[in-house]
Design an enzyme around this catalytic site. Structure first.
Site, PDB file in Angstrom:
ATOM      1  CG  HIS A   1      -2.217   0.693   1.025  1.00  0.00           C
ATOM      2  ND1 HIS A   1      -2.564   1.812   1.742  1.00  0.00           N
ATOM      3  CD2 HIS A   1      -3.261   0.462   0.185  1.00  0.00           C
ATOM      4  CE1 HIS A   1      -3.754   2.238   1.375  1.00  0.00           C
ATOM      5  NE2 HIS A   1      -4.201   1.439   0.420  1.00  0.00           N
TER       6      HIS A   1
ATOM      7  CE  LYS B   1      -1.816   3.748  -2.281  1.00  0.00           C
ATOM      8  NZ  LYS B   1      -3.065   4.327  -1.833  1.00  0.00           N
TER       9      LYS B   1
ATOM     10  CG  ASP C   1      -6.512  10.160  -1.237  1.00  0.00           C
ATOM     11  OD1 ASP C   1      -5.677  10.643  -0.448  1.00  0.00           O
ATOM     12  OD2 ASP C   1      -6.846   8.969  -1.224  1.00  0.00           O
TER      13      ASP C   1
ATOM     14  CG  ASP D   1     -13.965   2.808  -1.481  1.00  0.00           C
ATOM     15  OD1 ASP D   1     -14.315   3.121  -0.344  1.00  0.00           O
ATOM     16  OD2 ASP D   1     -12.852   2.312  -1.722  1.00  0.00           O
TER      17      ASP D   1
ATOM     18  CG  LEU E   1     -17.133  -3.953   4.255  1.00  0.00           C
ATOM     19  CD1 LEU E   1     -15.905  -3.881   3.355  1.00  0.00           C
ATOM     20  CD2 LEU E   1     -16.716  -4.316   5.669  1.00  0.00           C
TER      21      LEU E   1
ATOM     22  CG  HIS F   1      -9.703   6.438  -0.425  1.00  0.00           C
ATOM     23  ND1 HIS F   1      -8.371   6.175  -0.661  1.00  0.00           N
ATOM     24  CD2 HIS F   1     -10.211   5.280   0.065  1.00  0.00           C
ATOM     25  CE1 HIS F   1      -8.103   4.922  -0.337  1.00  0.00           C
ATOM     26  NE2 HIS F   1      -9.196   4.363   0.109  1.00  0.00           N
TER      27      HIS F   1
ATOM     28  CE  LYS G   1      -5.615   7.402   1.968  1.00  0.00           C
ATOM     29  NZ  LYS G   1      -6.161   7.155   0.620  1.00  0.00           N
TER      30      LYS G   1
ATOM     31  CD  GLU H   1      -0.998   1.330   4.676  1.00  0.00           C
ATOM     32  OE1 GLU H   1      -0.833   2.272   3.857  1.00  0.00           O
ATOM     33  OE2 GLU H   1      -2.028   0.640   4.717  1.00  0.00           O
TER      34      GLU H   1
ATOM     35  CG  LEU I   1     -12.933  -6.760   5.552  1.00  0.00           C
ATOM     36  CD1 LEU I   1     -14.418  -7.033   5.460  1.00  0.00           C
ATOM     37  CD2 LEU I   1     -12.287  -6.983   4.190  1.00  0.00           C
TER      38      LEU I   1
END
Length: 472
Positions: A156, A158, A187, A326, A341, A378, A380, A406, A472
């Site tokens: 994950h 980026k 984002d 999403d 979810l 999305h 963060k 991450e 999840l």
């Protein structure tokens, strides 16, 4: 006959104690925030981009102008219009300047499957192989397997390193993230001109990921099976858990500069990124802003937030409304299990709001739900008082905390040079939110679609909702 709940088993009690102990370990995983090594960056060289379309345009412009390197790390590069547009731009850059170093790193598992809830397919790797066959081998795409199975962890990371610039966002590459058509997924997007920072992020990709035996090319039809890589994957995970981005110690932040510390995190133990997130929350004295797309907080984060609220620090949490998730399935479409979810996350938020209702009433806790037409959310990251900010791809949920690889960029701004950019960014985000004044302002389970109601009640009855929240 009415069933009674059994008391927690000894095993459950032991596991809970271990989780609390591990949470305490996070604070000791890295030095104090003010002692972390950092890369000084001129504040004027940091630009907060306003929207997904600006992110897409900036990415394509940087790729077209690249003279030295284009290194991309993202969860996935989708086989859709946006993905093909970015890949075509990479091939065009290679044709124009063959000496430019290009490499793309995506998750190994995610690249070789179709979308959740859609028909089975060979995934995005088919696009990569097709373009390589037609246009040549100049754009290698590497699959990074963080675990043997996708459910147990994904790559994950980026970040887009292009020459001496870093384009950082939690977004992956597809039509929605890049607002290629009618819908977008919001984002955060930052362009940072800094050769040392670009070199630091590039080093992990070129020196750690690319040469590893577990990391394999995806732009070819002859790919090894995951089973044959199991031992290499275990070794790679150990290497990554012990790796960090190179930064020189002792750097001083000048009057017109900020300090940026790139952070890597994998696993629940001694995870520098997790540790910094907890330390950031604990260090807040006046104001704390948390962005998370899924309201499913890891235990250490939840406890740190509880304590900040108790200390009467002003806490703002911005999360997507369930309809902006999403995984949300509109009522006119067939329901599938994954569609439960958003309701599970909303139930988590309702409980959190109910627990802290007094703080909400006093204005100490602001819970903002983002919703803008049919778009999705999305975001963060964190903003702490006026001197720290965290840009990250981590969703700040148990999966990111324990399973996924991450990264993030910690910005220390002692001279408040980015304060206005942060203010404008927050105002732009909050323009499409509503403040949650009371936990009853959220829908109750009785209003959910019947399949979602049945599933959530069954999960709660068996306590499996806690397990689902962890993965999840």
């Amino acid at each position: 006959m009415k069933k009674t709940l059994e008391p927690p088993s000894r095993t459950a009690t032991f596991l809970a104690a271990m989780q609390r102990w591990r949470g305490r370990r996070h604070a000791a995983a890295v030095p104090r925030l003010d002692l972390l090594p950092c890369i000084p960056v001129v504040a004027a060289n940091i630009v907060t981009l306003a929207a997904p379309a600006a992110f897409r345009e900036t990415l394509l412009q940087l790729v077209a102008a690249a003279n030295e390197r284009i290194l991309i790390s993202t969860l996935y590069l989708q086989d859709d219009d946006a993905g093909r547009e970015v890949l075509a731009a990479l091939y065009a850059a290679k044709r124009a300047r063959p000496e430019v170093q290009i490499a793309v790193f995506v998750d190994w598992h995610r690249a070789q499957r179709g979308l959740i809830g859609k028909a089975a397919s060979t995934g995005n790797a088919a696009l990569y192989a097709d373009m390589a066959a037609r246009l040549g081998p100049g754009v290698p795409i590497y699959g990074v397997p963080v675990q043997k199975r996708e459910l147990l962890g994904v790559m994950h990371l980026k970040g887009f390193v292009i020459d001496g610039a870093v384009l950082y966002s939690g977004a992956s590459i597809n039509d929605v993230y890049l607002h290629r058509h009618q819908r977008y997924r919001l984002d955060r997007y930052h362009l940072i001109e800094s050769r040392p920072l670009a070199d630091s992020l590039a080093a992990l990709m070129t020196d750690v990921l690319r040469p590893d035996a577990a990391v394999r090319r995806l732009d070819t039809v002859s790919r090894p099976g995951t089973a044959s890589l199991h031992q290499a994957i275990v070794k790679l995970r150990r290497i990554l858990a012990a790796s960090s981005y190179p930064t020189a110690a002792g750097a001083m932040i000048g009057n017109e500069q900020v300090g940026i510390t790139p952070l890597l995190g994998l696993g629940s133990r001694a995870n520098p990124l997790n540790s910094v997130i907890v330390q950031l929350i604990e260090s807040a004295t006046q104001r704390l802003v948390v962005f998370t797309p899924y309201f499913n907080l890891p235990g250490p984060v939840r406890r740190a937030l509880d304590e900040k609220i108790r200390q009467q620090c002003r806490v703002t949490i911005v999360v997507g409304d369930k309809t902006a998730n999403d995984y949300y399935i509109p009522a006119d479409q067939p329901f599938s299990t994954i569609g439960a979810l958003p309701y599970l996350y909303e139930a988590n938020l309702r409980r959190f709001c109910k627990t802290h209702q007094n703080a909400v009433d006093q204005g100490l806790l602001d819970l903002h739900l983002w919703c803008h037409d049919h778009h999705s959310f999305h975001l963060k990251g964190l903003l702490v008082d006026d001197d720290y900010a965290l840009l990250t791809g981590s969703n700040i949920n148990p999966r990111a905390w324990r399973l996924d690889l991450e990264n993030g960029l910690l910005i220390h701004d002692p001279h408040r040079r980015l304060l206005e950019q942060h203010r404008v960014e927050i105002e732009r985000i909050l323009a499409h939110t509503r403040r949650l004044d009371h936990h009853q302002g959220l829908d109750g389970i009785e209003t959910y679609p019947l399949p979602a109601q049945r599933l959530l009640k069954r999960l709660a009855r068996t306590r499996a909702d806690r397990l689902v929240n962890q993965v999840l």
